[in-house]
Design a protein around this motif. Structure first.
Motif, mmCIF file in Angstrom:
data_model
loop_
_atom_site.group_PDB
_atom_site.id
_atom_site.type_symbol
_atom_site.label_atom_id
_atom_site.label_comp_id
_atom_site.label_asym_id
_atom_site.label_seq_id
_atom_site.Cartn_x
_atom_site.Cartn_y
_atom_site.Cartn_z
ATOM 1 N N VAL A 60 0.832 -1.191 0.000
ATOM 2 C CA VAL A 60 0.000 0.000 0.000
ATOM 3 C C VAL A 60 0.874 1.252 0.000
ATOM 4 C CG1 VAL A 60 -0.138 0.200 2.519
ATOM 5 C CG2 VAL A 60 -2.023 1.050 1.114
ATOM 6 N N ASP A 61 0.413 2.292 -0.686
ATOM 7 C CA ASP A 61 1.125 3.564 -0.619
ATOM 8 C C ASP A 61 1.044 4.086 0.809
ATOM 9 O OD1 ASP A 61 2.604 5.679 -1.593
ATOM 10 O OD2 ASP A 61 0.860 6.812 -2.271
ATOM 11 N N ASN A 62 2.118 4.709 1.273
ATOM 12 C CA ASN A 62 2.140 5.192 2.651
ATOM 13 C C ASN A 62 3.124 6.344 2.768
ATOM 14 O OD1 ASN A 62 4.877 4.091 3.875
ATOM 15 N ND2 ASN A 62 4.001 2.377 2.726
ATOM 16 N N LEU A 63 3.124 6.986 3.934
ATOM 17 C CA LEU A 63 3.927 8.183 4.135
ATOM 18 C C LEU A 63 5.407 7.934 3.910
ATOM 19 C CD1 LEU A 63 4.146 11.141 5.025
ATOM 20 C CD2 LEU A 63 4.242 10.338 7.397
ATOM 21 N N VAL A 64 5.911 6.782 4.332
ATOM 22 C CA VAL A 64 7.345 6.504 4.202
ATOM 23 C C VAL A 64 7.763 6.526 2.735
ATOM 24 C CG1 VAL A 64 9.169 4.818 4.627
ATOM 25 C CG2 VAL A 64 7.415 5.208 6.352
ATOM 26 N N ARG A 65 6.957 5.970 1.864
ATOM 27 C CA ARG A 65 7.284 5.982 0.441
ATOM 28 C C ARG A 65 7.441 7.424 -0.070
ATOM 29 N NH1 ARG A 65 6.932 1.549 -2.594
ATOM 30 N NH2 ARG A 65 6.169 -0.384 -1.648
ATOM 31 N N HIS A 66 6.609 8.313 0.430
ATOM 32 C CA HIS A 66 6.701 9.717 0.020
ATOM 33 C C HIS A 66 7.944 10.378 0.617
ATOM 34 C CE1 HIS A 66 2.647 10.305 -1.898
ATOM 35 N NE2 HIS A 66 2.512 9.115 -1.329
ATOM 36 N N LEU A 67 8.288 10.009 1.851
ATOM 37 C CA LEU A 67 9.460 10.603 2.495
ATOM 38 C C LEU A 67 10.753 10.237 1.776
ATOM 39 C CD1 LEU A 67 8.596 10.051 6.284
ATOM 40 C CD2 LEU A 67 8.446 12.178 4.980
ATOM 41 N N VAL A 68 10.806 9.045 1.174
ATOM 42 C CA VAL A 68 12.027 8.620 0.488
ATOM 43 C C VAL A 68 11.916 8.774 -1.021
ATOM 44 C CG1 VAL A 68 12.666 7.038 2.350
ATOM 45 C CG2 VAL A 68 11.307 6.182 0.431
ATOM 46 N N ILE A 86 -11.542 16.306 9.965
ATOM 47 C CA ILE A 86 -10.243 15.738 10.334
ATOM 48 C C ILE A 86 -9.824 14.691 9.315
ATOM 49 C CG2 ILE A 86 -8.874 14.554 12.077
ATOM 50 C CD1 ILE A 86 -10.883 15.413 14.169
ATOM 51 N N ASP A 87 -8.726 14.929 8.627
ATOM 52 C CA ASP A 87 -8.099 13.940 7.754
ATOM 53 C C ASP A 87 -6.888 13.349 8.459
ATOM 54 O OD1 ASP A 87 -9.942 14.379 5.781
ATOM 55 O OD2 ASP A 87 -8.611 15.555 4.481
ATOM 56 N N LEU A 88 -6.712 12.050 8.322
ATOM 57 C CA LEU A 88 -5.603 11.337 8.960
ATOM 58 C C LEU A 88 -4.696 10.728 7.909
ATOM 59 C CD1 LEU A 88 -4.203 9.794 11.408
ATOM 60 C CD2 LEU A 88 -5.851 7.955 10.940
ATOM 61 N N ILE A 89 -3.388 10.989 8.038
ATOM 62 C CA ILE A 89 -2.380 10.224 7.305
ATOM 63 C C ILE A 89 -1.958 9.099 8.246
ATOM 64 C CG2 ILE A 89 -0.145 10.227 6.146
ATOM 65 C CD1 ILE A 89 -2.151 12.027 4.769
ATOM 66 N N PRO A 90 -2.338 7.853 7.951
ATOM 67 C CA PRO A 90 -2.111 6.782 8.923
ATOM 68 C C PRO A 90 -0.653 6.363 9.026
ATOM 69 C CG PRO A 90 -3.079 5.900 6.916
ATOM 70 C CD PRO A 90 -3.074 7.391 6.764
ATOM 71 N N SER A 91 -0.357 5.736 10.150
ATOM 72 C CA SER A 91 0.968 5.170 10.364
ATOM 73 C C SER A 91 1.130 3.896 9.533
ATOM 74 C CB SER A 91 1.156 4.850 11.853
ATOM 75 O OG SER A 91 2.419 4.296 12.102
ATOM 76 N N HIS A 92 2.388 3.493 9.353
ATOM 77 C CA HIS A 92 2.670 2.262 8.614
ATOM 78 C C HIS A 92 3.893 1.603 9.235
ATOM 79 C CE1 HIS A 92 3.732 -0.476 5.301
ATOM 80 N NE2 HIS A 92 2.456 -0.369 4.946
ATOM 81 N N ASN A 93 3.950 0.284 9.142
ATOM 82 C CA ASN A 93 5.059 -0.446 9.758
ATOM 83 C C ASN A 93 6.412 -0.078 9.153
ATOM 84 O OD1 ASN A 93 3.242 -1.721 11.397
ATOM 85 N ND2 ASN A 93 3.340 -3.706 10.369
ATOM 86 N N MET A 94 6.428 0.458 7.945
ATOM 87 C CA MET A 94 7.692 0.861 7.319
ATOM 88 C C MET A 94 8.367 1.985 8.093
ATOM 89 S SD MET A 94 6.832 0.665 3.216
ATOM 90 C CE MET A 94 8.457 1.269 2.747
ATOM 91 N N LEU A 95 7.616 2.686 8.935
ATOM 92 C CA LEU A 95 8.217 3.745 9.749
ATOM 93 C C LEU A 95 9.311 3.204 10.663
ATOM 94 C CD1 LEU A 95 5.129 5.903 10.768
ATOM 95 C CD2 LEU A 95 7.209 6.786 9.690
ATOM 96 N N GLU A 96 9.200 1.941 11.062
ATOM 97 C CA GLU A 96 10.202 1.355 11.945
ATOM 98 C C GLU A 96 11.582 1.333 11.302
ATOM 99 O OE1 GLU A 96 8.691 -2.460 12.964
ATOM 100 O OE2 GLU A 96 6.961 -1.660 14.070
ATOM 101 N N ASP A 97 11.630 1.331 9.975
ATOM 102 C CA ASP A 97 12.911 1.297 9.251
ATOM 103 C C ASP A 97 13.228 2.633 8.584
ATOM 104 O OD1 ASP A 97 13.326 -1.492 9.792
ATOM 105 O OD2 ASP A 97 11.831 -1.952 8.259
ATOM 106 N N LEU A 98 12.567 3.703 9.029
ATOM 107 C CA LEU A 98 12.746 4.987 8.360
ATOM 108 C C LEU A 98 14.196 5.464 8.402
ATOM 109 C CD1 LEU A 98 11.497 7.387 6.883
ATOM 110 C CD2 LEU A 98 11.040 8.439 9.113
ATOM 111 N N HIS A 99 14.857 5.290 9.536
ATOM 112 C CA HIS A 99 16.252 5.741 9.638
ATOM 113 C C HIS A 99 17.110 5.085 8.566
ATOM 114 C CE1 HIS A 99 20.427 5.809 11.192
ATOM 115 N NE2 HIS A 99 20.086 7.028 11.580
#
Length: 285
Positions: A60-68, A86-99
């Protein structure tokens, strides 16, 4: 435009419920609100509001993909309306590997002789998406510990609200966060403002009175003080909705102390809006 992140180094102080409640107050006042969940824990804003979303789906498309820089679609398509306004950009498990992802991008850019800031990527994404054109308020709920998630949040919003437990441990977390903000300002050359400190779970003991007096004496803005409201907040998590909806839809009778709490959050929200120069509505829902 009002942008901020509820931040605390101490756990269990109500950071996520603060973000959700303030978001609801801003929205009920007529503002368009974007909340961005950058918390890697399951008990985050995404769970709180309960949208139909699989944070573990790798496709699924998610915030991390946009950040990188590897999005699968438009940024605004990530947003899910969770309550009116209220619009929500949801969290995703890929955030754990963002660094790791950001470090790879930095190394690749440097190999081509390009500059790359690991901590400016959320700011870039929001700027490119022109969120100012659609939203009046942006709230980022992130991990409390130092690292690229928190740093990206702070660079993007530049302001923090600090939920505060009126204990010696809570006082240490305030001092630690102050040091963290100072260090971030020095290392990446931005100013981070503390818009307000929010004491939560206040029981008016002698020790708490002394801590609150010290806090106010240190120059922090403390617009409101929230008492012990565990049952209200636990009910919100159970029903996966803001405290306003919970009181309206899931309480069989009116409880004065809960009405008082919601009024206090409204007071804090109006204070934050004034700080940003947003027009304050004459009537709040």
């Amino acid at each position: 435009m009002l942008t901020y992140a509820p931040v605390s180094e101490a756990g269990g102080v109500g950071k996520t419920t603060t973000a959700a409640t303030l978001a609801a107050s801003h929205a009920r006042a007529g503002h368009e609100v974007l909340v961005i969940d950058m918390d890697t824990q399951n008990g985050s804003l995404t769970y709180f509001f309960g949208p139909d979303y699989d944070r573990g789906d790798p496709n699924v498309d998610n915030l991390v993909r946009h950040l990188v820089g590897r999005p699968k679609g438009e940024f605004h398509d990530l947003a899910i309306e969770v309550e009116e306004g209220i619009d929500l950009i949801p969290s995703h498990n890929m955030l754990e590997d963002l660094h790791e992802f950001l470090l790879n991008e930095k190394n690749q850019a440097e190999n081509f002789g390009e500059s790359y800031s690991m901590y400016h990527q959320l700011h870039r994404v929001l700027s490119e998406a022109n969120v100012r054109d659609k939203y009046d308020v942006v709230i980022v709920d992130s991990a409390g510990k130092a690292g690229p998630i928190l740093y990206n949040a702070l660079v993007a919003v530049r302001n923090v609200v600090i939920p505060f437990e009126a204990t010696a441990k809570g006082q240490e977390s305030i001092e630690g966060l102050d040091d963290l903000v100072d260090g971030l300002e020095e290392s990446i050359d931005i100013d981070v403002g503390v818009l307000a400190v929010l004491p939560i779970g206040y029981k008016d003991t002698r020790d708490q009175k002394e801590i609150l007096a010290d806090l106010r004496g240190s120059g922090f803005s403390v617009p409101v003080v929230i008492g012990e409201r565990g049952s209200l907040m636990e009910g919100c998590w159970k029903q996966q909705c803001s405290p306003y909806r919970y009181v309206e839809e899931h309480r069989s009778r009116k409880r004065d102390y809960e009405t008082e709490t919601l009024n206090q959050f409204d007071e804090l929200a109006r204070h934050l809006e004034r700080e940003a120069g947003l027009e304050i509505p004459e009537v709040t829902a």
